[in-house]
Design an enzyme around this catalytic site. Structure first.
Site, PDB file in Angstrom:
ATOM      1  N   THR A  97       0.757  -1.086  -0.054  1.00 47.35           N
ATOM      2  CA  THR A  97      -0.181   0.089  -0.025  1.00 47.35           C
ATOM      3  C   THR A  97       0.881   1.066  -0.046  1.00 47.35           C
ATOM      4  OG1 THR A  97      -1.555  -1.202   1.293  1.00 47.35           O
ATOM      5  CG2 THR A  97      -1.967   1.049   1.341  1.00 47.35           C
ATOM      6  N   ARG A 148       8.526  -9.212  -1.703  1.00 43.40           N
ATOM      7  CA  ARG A 148       8.575 -10.756  -1.831  1.00 43.40           C
ATOM      8  C   ARG A 148       8.434 -11.384  -3.203  1.00 43.40           C
ATOM      9  NH1 ARG A 148       5.186 -11.574   3.457  1.00 43.40           N
ATOM     10  NH2 ARG A 148       3.838 -10.059   2.107  1.00 43.40           N
ATOM     11  N   LYS A 208       5.979   1.887  12.820  1.00 40.98           N
ATOM     12  CA  LYS A 208       5.929   2.376  14.106  1.00 40.98           C
ATOM     13  C   LYS A 208       6.317   1.333  15.133  1.00 40.98           C
ATOM     14  CE  LYS A 208       1.753   1.429  12.395  1.00 40.98           C
ATOM     15  NZ  LYS A 208       0.707   2.083  11.385  1.00 40.98           N
ATOM     16  N   GLU A 248       8.155   9.949  10.139  1.00 38.12           N
ATOM     17  CA  GLU A 248       6.921  10.937  10.050  1.00 38.12           C
ATOM     18  C   GLU A 248       5.660   9.931  10.131  1.00 38.12           C
ATOM     19  OE1 GLU A 248       6.259  14.630  10.699  1.00 38.12           O
ATOM     20  OE2 GLU A 248       4.885  13.236  11.048  1.00 38.12           O
ATOM     21  N   GLY A 301     -13.104  -3.503   4.601  1.00 35.42           N
ATOM     22  CA  GLY A 301     -11.628  -3.075   4.438  1.00 35.42           C
ATOM     23  C   GLY A 301     -11.118  -1.998   5.577  1.00 35.42           C
ATOM     24  N   GLU A 318      -8.353  -5.291   9.696  1.00 34.87           N
ATOM     25  CA  GLU A 318      -7.565  -6.604   9.035  1.00 34.87           C
ATOM     26  C   GLU A 318      -8.182  -7.867   9.621  1.00 34.87           C
ATOM     27  OE1 GLU A 318      -3.509  -6.309   9.564  1.00 34.87           O
ATOM     28  OE2 GLU A 318      -3.274  -3.984   9.044  1.00 34.87           O
ATOM     29  N   LYS A 322       2.502   3.981  18.659  1.00 35.65           N
ATOM     30  CA  LYS A 322       2.544   5.627  18.260  1.00 35.65           C
ATOM     31  C   LYS A 322       2.813   6.503  19.223  1.00 35.65           C
ATOM     32  CE  LYS A 322      -0.248   4.439  14.214  1.00 35.65           C
ATOM     33  NZ  LYS A 322      -2.039   4.394  14.071  1.00 35.65           N
TER      34      LYS A 322
HETATM   35  N1  NAP Z   1      -1.058   1.145   5.108  1.00 33.09           N
HETATM   36  C1  NAP Z   1      -1.012   2.203   5.696  1.00 33.09           C
HETATM   37  O1  NAP Z   1      -1.998   2.855   5.694  1.00 33.09           O
HETATM   38  C2  NAP Z   1       0.166   2.549   6.738  1.00 33.09           C
HETATM   39  C3  NAP Z   1      -0.151   3.689   7.492  1.00 33.09           C
HETATM   40  C4  NAP Z   1       0.955   4.136   8.219  1.00 33.09           C
HETATM   41  C5  NAP Z   1       2.031   3.329   8.359  1.00 33.09           C
HETATM   42  N2  NAP Z   1       2.172   2.131   7.889  1.00 33.09           N
HETATM   43  C6  NAP Z   1       3.242   1.084   7.795  1.00 33.09           C
HETATM   44  O2  NAP Z   1       3.831   1.163   6.439  1.00 33.09           O
HETATM   45  C7  NAP Z   1       4.442  -0.276   6.474  1.00 33.09           C
HETATM   46  C8  NAP Z   1       3.934  -0.795   5.340  1.00 33.09           C
HETATM   47  O3  NAP Z   1       2.533  -1.064   5.451  1.00 33.09           O
HETATM   48  P1  NAP Z   1       1.921  -1.445   3.980  1.00 33.09           P
HETATM   49  O4  NAP Z   1       0.356  -1.057   4.511  1.00 33.09           O
HETATM   50  O5  NAP Z   1       2.187  -0.656   2.729  1.00 33.09           O
HETATM   51  O6  NAP Z   1       1.864  -3.035   4.104  1.00 33.09           O
HETATM   52  P2  NAP Z   1       1.598  -3.869   2.817  1.00 33.09           P
HETATM   53  O7  NAP Z   1       0.577  -3.337   2.054  1.00 33.09           O
HETATM   54  O8  NAP Z   1       1.158  -5.310   3.431  1.00 33.09           O
HETATM   55  O9  NAP Z   1       3.168  -4.252   2.043  1.00 33.09           O
HETATM   56  C9  NAP Z   1       4.352  -4.699   2.625  1.00 33.09           C
HETATM   57  C10 NAP Z   1       5.280  -5.038   1.334  1.00 33.09           C
HETATM   58  O10 NAP Z   1       6.295  -5.303   2.048  1.00 33.09           O
HETATM   59  C11 NAP Z   1       6.818  -6.599   1.265  1.00 33.09           C
HETATM   60  N3  NAP Z   1       7.632  -7.711   2.158  1.00 33.09           N
HETATM   61  C12 NAP Z   1       7.030  -8.266   3.094  1.00 33.09           C
HETATM   62  N4  NAP Z   1       7.986  -8.915   3.632  1.00 33.09           N
HETATM   63  C13 NAP Z   1       9.181  -8.967   2.865  1.00 33.09           C
HETATM   64  C14 NAP Z   1      10.292  -9.194   2.875  1.00 33.09           C
HETATM   65  N5  NAP Z   1      10.874  -9.991   3.746  1.00 33.09           N
HETATM   66  N6  NAP Z   1      11.461  -8.821   1.861  1.00 33.09           N
HETATM   67  C15 NAP Z   1      10.953  -7.871   1.125  1.00 33.09           C
HETATM   68  N7  NAP Z   1       9.566  -7.400   1.018  1.00 33.09           N
HETATM   69  C16 NAP Z   1       8.665  -7.911   1.817  1.00 33.09           C
HETATM   70  C17 NAP Z   1       5.641  -7.074   0.609  1.00 33.09           C
HETATM   71  O11 NAP Z   1       5.930  -8.024  -0.691  1.00 33.09           O
HETATM   72  P3  NAP Z   1       4.748  -8.431  -1.564  1.00 33.09           P
HETATM   73  O12 NAP Z   1       3.975  -7.376  -1.764  1.00 33.09           O
HETATM   74  O13 NAP Z   1       5.549  -9.120  -2.641  1.00 33.09           O
HETATM   75  O14 NAP Z   1       4.044  -9.352  -0.445  1.00 33.09           O
HETATM   76  C18 NAP Z   1       4.571  -5.732   0.349  1.00 33.09           C
HETATM   77  O15 NAP Z   1       5.061  -5.325  -0.912  1.00 33.09           O
HETATM   78  C19 NAP Z   1       4.308  -1.023   7.996  1.00 33.09           C
HETATM   79  O16 NAP Z   1       5.419  -0.864   8.844  1.00 33.09           O
HETATM   80  C20 NAP Z   1       2.971  -0.220   8.242  1.00 33.09           C
HETATM   81  O17 NAP Z   1       2.757  -0.258   9.683  1.00 33.09           O
HETATM   82  C21 NAP Z   1       0.977   1.724   6.985  1.00 33.09           C
END
Ligand code: NAP
Length: 436
Positions: free
Chosen positions: A14, A46, A107, A131, A189, A192, A207
């Site tokens: 995301t 991945r 976080k 941030e 959605g 989770e 946080k």
């Molecule tokens: N989503 C939000 O709105 C939001 C808001 C604030 C903070 N965050 C933080 O931002 C971070 C990412 O969140 P997200 O929502 O973007 O997560 P996400 O959609 O689940 O994406 C995670 C990404 O990490 C990759 N990944 C997982 N394990 C891996 C590994 N061992 N080696 C390489 N790549 C790997 C996944 O690969 P694949 O795609 O190939 O599976 C995917 O592309 C987290 O720390 C989350 O707490 C998210």
């Protein structure tokens, strides 16, 4: 124009894809504001074969993200994978050890390891920025570190988890119970499949621990956050709060109290609270986040916005990258890590205020007298007490009460006195009432 800031991007979910889209859509203004282009050179996730809706052909692919730090053509590593430990932490350590700047939205990792990472990056003179880890798109870290830097922060509190807030405000609007609302939120959605971290307050606690460190110059102490989620909040509590002029919100709150030794002690808690309908946080509904900082000269500052989502979170990540491109690193927690103080954790009983208590009791004579006697013996003064009519589910009724202003320690003593009572069918739900 100076040389580009060269970026390795780990995680293409995301937020990672959001960053790629933002850098493409806002390329010119970002370049102008940063004083140099921001250029992704390498990416990792991945599954290499997945169509992510963005063109990755111009970037070098790394199967193992932890080696990105060793690339000579990279100035800054951006970690958007997640997880407090594991590959994300290895990447962070490798990146800092290799003298790269490091940006993350993680976080959990910053709450657990932020101090050690900040120490290492400070020793190397590189930037560590996060941030996006606190309240997504809301620039609250920057707001506290820079805009409010001249203030002593007296208290910091807010709505730090969008899922919990969505559930509570939906229960408020629909009158539905927690389980039904959670299930709907999962289908839509907003929650989770495993919602534990969101509904039990752990995500908000991550946080809060970061915000508290920045606000009070304290060492990050996630383990000291007293944490309670929203799964015990019933539709009846929300209705009762409404009748009394409040809404219920999951609030993360930190302030400094005096410990018994006289030293400053840090009180950090995430708990459902009653918020007066006139308070700005009462109007924060859905998945929105909001943070209130009370500065000793600024007065109340309110930061509000989207706490998650690809666009808002990417906005915070790229803001950190722009700072790095400009050469504005700064101390991750506002002051050099050597200046951060290891504060004792404070007992929540040190606080004073009004409290809402809800008891689930067996419907039999003498129960009310037993509860009110415990309150009297613990020196808790009751402002109002409401017994909610007979239930049809085997004789359980709800007794709700609001206390007058007083030490929370006394409320804790009253609960302790009632802990062995056979009249109570479950532990009472205790919620602090926020002041207007
Ligand atoms: N989503 C939000 O709105 C939001 C808001 C604030 C903070 N965050 C933080 O931002 C971070 C990412 O969140 P997200 O929502 O973007 O997560 P996400 O959609 O689940 O994406 C995670 C990404 O990490 C990759 N990944 C997982 N394990 C891996 C590994 N061992 N080696 C390489 N790549 C790997 C996944 O690969 P694949 O795609 O190939 O599976 C995917 O592309 C987290 O720390 C989350 O707490 C998210």
């Amino acid at each position: 124009m100076s040389a580009p800031l060269r970026i390795a991007l780990a995680g293409l979910g995301t937020v990672g894809v959001g960053v790629i889209r933002l850098l493409a859509a806002n390329r010119d203004l970002v370049t102008t504001r940063a004083g140099r282009p921001l250029e992704i050179v390498s990416v990792s996730a991945r599954d290499r074969t997945l169509d992510r809706g963005v063109d990755l052909s111009g970037y070098a692919w790394e199967d193992d993200m932890t080696v990105m730090a060793a690339r000579d053509d990279v100035d800054v590593v951006v970690e958007l994978v997640g997880g407090s430990d594991g590959p994300a932490l290895t990447l962070a350590r490798n990146a800092i050890a290799a003298n790269k700047h490091f940006v993350t939205a993680n976080k959990a990792m910053i709450a657990h390891h932020g101090l050690a990472l900040a120490d290492a990056s400070e020793a190397n003179g590189t930037a560590l920025k996060f941030e996006a880890a606190v309240a997504g798109g809301i620039p609250v870290v920057k707001g506290l570190r820079e805009g409010a830097a001249a203030n002593a922060i007296e208290q910091i509190y807010g709505i730090l988890n969008g899922t919990a807030n969505y559930i509570l405000s939906t229960m408020e609007a629909s009158g539905a119970d927690f389980a039904t609302t959670l299930k709907d939120a999962q289908q839509l959605g907003y929650a989770e499949a495993d919602p534990t971290f969101d509904i039990e307050g752990v995500d908000a606690a991550h946080k809060l621990a970061i915000l508290a460190a920045i606000s009070f110059g304290a060492k990050v102490d996630f383990d000291a956050v007293a944490c309670e989620g929203i799964s015990r909040v019933r539709a009846a509590d929300i209705a009762q709060a409404d009748a009394l002029g409040y809404v219920i919100r999951l609030i993360g709150m930190a302030d400094v109290a005096e410990s018994p030794s006289g030293a400053p002690a840090l009180l950090q808690q995430v708990k459902p609270c009653l918020v007066p309908k006139g308070h700005p946080l009462a109007h924060v509904t859905g998945a929105t986040n909001a943070v209130v900082a009370e500065g000793n000269f600024s007065g109340r500052l309110l930061f509000q916005g989207a706490g998650a989502g690809d666009g808002p979170t990417a906005s915070a990540v790229v803001a950190d990258l722009i700072d790095i491109a400009r050469g504005e690193a700064g101390s991750p927690f506002s002051v050099p890590t050597g200046e951060l103080v290891a504060m004792e954790p404070a007992e929540s009983g040190e606080r004073t205020g009004q409290t809402y208590l809800r008891f689930t009791v067996t419907d039999r004579p003498g129960v009310l007298a037993e509860i009110t006697a415990a309150m009297r013996d613990a020196d808790v003064s009751i402002e109002s007490l409401i017994q909610q009519g007979r239930a049809n589910d085997g004789g359980e009724v709800l007794v709700a009460m609001v206390t007058h202003d007083g030490p929370e320690r006394c409320v804790e003593s009253a609960i302790e006195l009632l802990s062995g009572s056979e009249s109570l069918t479950a532990p009472p739900l205790v919620m602090k009432i926020l002041e207007e």
